[in-house]
Design a protein around this motif. Structure first.
Motif, PDB file in Angstrom:
ATOM      1  N   ALA A  54       0.589  45.322 -17.847  1.00 61.55           N
ATOM      2  CA  ALA A  54       0.266  44.584 -16.621  1.00 61.55           C
ATOM      3  C   ALA A  54       0.910  45.208 -15.389  1.00 61.55           C
ATOM      4  N   PRO A  56       1.345  47.079 -12.141  1.00 61.62           N
ATOM      5  CA  PRO A  56       0.309  47.456 -11.173  1.00 61.62           C
ATOM      6  C   PRO A  56       0.160  48.960 -11.060  1.00 61.62           C
ATOM      7  N   ARG A  57      -1.053  49.412 -10.781  1.00 63.08           N
ATOM      8  CA  ARG A  57      -1.314  50.844 -10.645  1.00 63.08           C
ATOM      9  C   ARG A  57      -1.122  51.327  -9.211  1.00 63.08           C
ATOM     10  N   ARG A  58      -1.100  50.385  -8.261  1.00 63.50           N
ATOM     11  CA  ARG A  58      -0.947  50.741  -6.855  1.00 63.50           C
ATOM     12  C   ARG A  58      -0.062  49.694  -6.184  1.00 63.50           C
ATOM     13  N   VAL A  59       0.973  50.134  -5.459  1.00 68.66           N
ATOM     14  CA  VAL A  59       1.866  49.218  -4.753  1.00 68.66           C
ATOM     15  C   VAL A  59       2.123  49.751  -3.347  1.00 68.66           C
ATOM     16  N   GLN A  65       8.854  44.509  -6.598  1.00 66.35           N
ATOM     17  CA  GLN A  65       8.032  44.431  -7.792  1.00 66.35           C
ATOM     18  C   GLN A  65       8.734  43.615  -8.879  1.00 66.35           C
ATOM     19  N   THR A  67       8.105  42.612 -13.019  1.00 67.45           N
ATOM     20  CA  THR A  67       7.343  42.801 -14.247  1.00 67.45           C
ATOM     21  C   THR A  67       8.022  42.038 -15.372  1.00 67.45           C
ATOM     22  N   VAL A 137       2.229  54.964 -11.175  1.00 63.10           N
ATOM     23  CA  VAL A 137       2.050  53.975 -10.115  1.00 63.10           C
ATOM     24  C   VAL A 137       1.991  54.715  -8.785  1.00 63.10           C
TER      25      VAL A 137
END
Length: 286
Positions: A54, A56-59, A65, A67, A137
């Motif tokens: 889960a 994120p691929r882009r921030v 962040q 997780t 990321v």
């Protein structure tokens, strides 16, 4: 004794590299340093690191962040690592709770880049080591850089103090130009304030042994002069700035014309020794 201790400020200025300054309240014992040891050669086992997919691929730059993972076993150390030119380096390090749940918190760098991240869980007892797949990321977009109310007020009060000449102990400092806010310095300051509050220690050295100069560099700031002031136990921006001005070493940091930019971080954790921890990072760009 404790209230007076909380408001006791002792200056510890010193020079490292190029005009590198620091001042601090007398330190309390620091928490144990957590560093990665050994190398895991255990392949990832499906389903044993729930939640990593889960990520994120882009921030956005400077974004906070969070997780949440679940690992087998309780109270296990869980480390997020970032791939660098010098190998895998820790980004954040936490322990799972009694149900195997762990919340990993970290902040994105200040500038656009790509992060290669993985999770490592060392072996414990009969439980084997776990190593997640590497995930990339992308850090891109407009930085999340809105200052907190406390940061804005501390900057205002510091600049009010710099408008007039001031005696800091036995040294008189001339009025100095106003400091500008820098989001990268805020990132470095917030990270250290949060770390001290979370792990209940008080020191310029982070738990991994890094100094404020390294933290400022890691936040993406290319500095020529850098300094830091820390404090704990103060309940408002006005109180902490007054405490710094009443201490010769802190006062010298605040009044130094060598600094042109500032970032402020604060964090409060109930049950910690001092409650609220403050970090002021000052610098001038190269």
């Amino acid at each position: 004794m404790l209230p007076s201790l909380r408001r006791a400020l002792a200056a510890l200025p010193f020079v490292v590299l190029v005009a590198l300054l620091a001042s601090a309240v007398p330190p309390v014992p620091a928490g144990a340093t957590a560093t990665a040891t050994g190398t895991s050669h255990v392949a990832e086992r499906a389903g044993l690191l729930r939640g990593w997919d889960a990520l994120p691929r882009r921030v956005r730059p400077l974004s906070a962040q969070r997780t949440t993972l679940r690992v087998p076993g309780r109270h296990r150390r869980v480390t997020v690592q970032r791939r660098t030119s010098r190998g895998w380096r820790p980004v954040t390090d936490e322990r799972s709770d009694a149900r195997g749940r762990v919340v990993l918190r970290w902040s994105a760098p200040a500038r656009s880049t790509r992060l290669r991240l993985r999770v490592r869980v060392p072996p414990r007892g009969l439980l084997g080591a776990l190593l997640s797949p590497t995930r990339t990321v992308r850090v891109t977009g407009v930085p999340v850089s809105a200052p907190s109310t406390a940061a804005t007020e501390v900057l205002r009060l510091v600049n009010v103090a710099r408008r007039s000449a001031r005696a800091c102990g036995g040294t008189t400092y001339a009025a100095a130009p106003a400091l500008n806010r820098d989001p990268r310095l805020e990132v470095a300051a917030r990270r250290h304030a949060r770390d001290m509050a979370t792990y209940d220690y008080f020191d310029h050295d982070s738990r991994d042994g890094s100094r404020f100069s390294a933290r400022i560099t890691a936040a993406g700031y290319d500095w020529s002069t850098a300094g830091e002031s820390i404090a704990a136990g103060y309940d408002s921006p006005a109180a902490v700035v007054r405490g710094w001005l009443d201490s010769p070493g802190h006062c010298a940091n605040l009044m130094s014309a060598a600094f042109t930019e500032m970032g402020l971080g604060s964090a409060t954790v109930d049950g910690s020794t001092y409650g609220t921890y403050w970090v002021q990072d000052l610098a001038a760009p190269r």
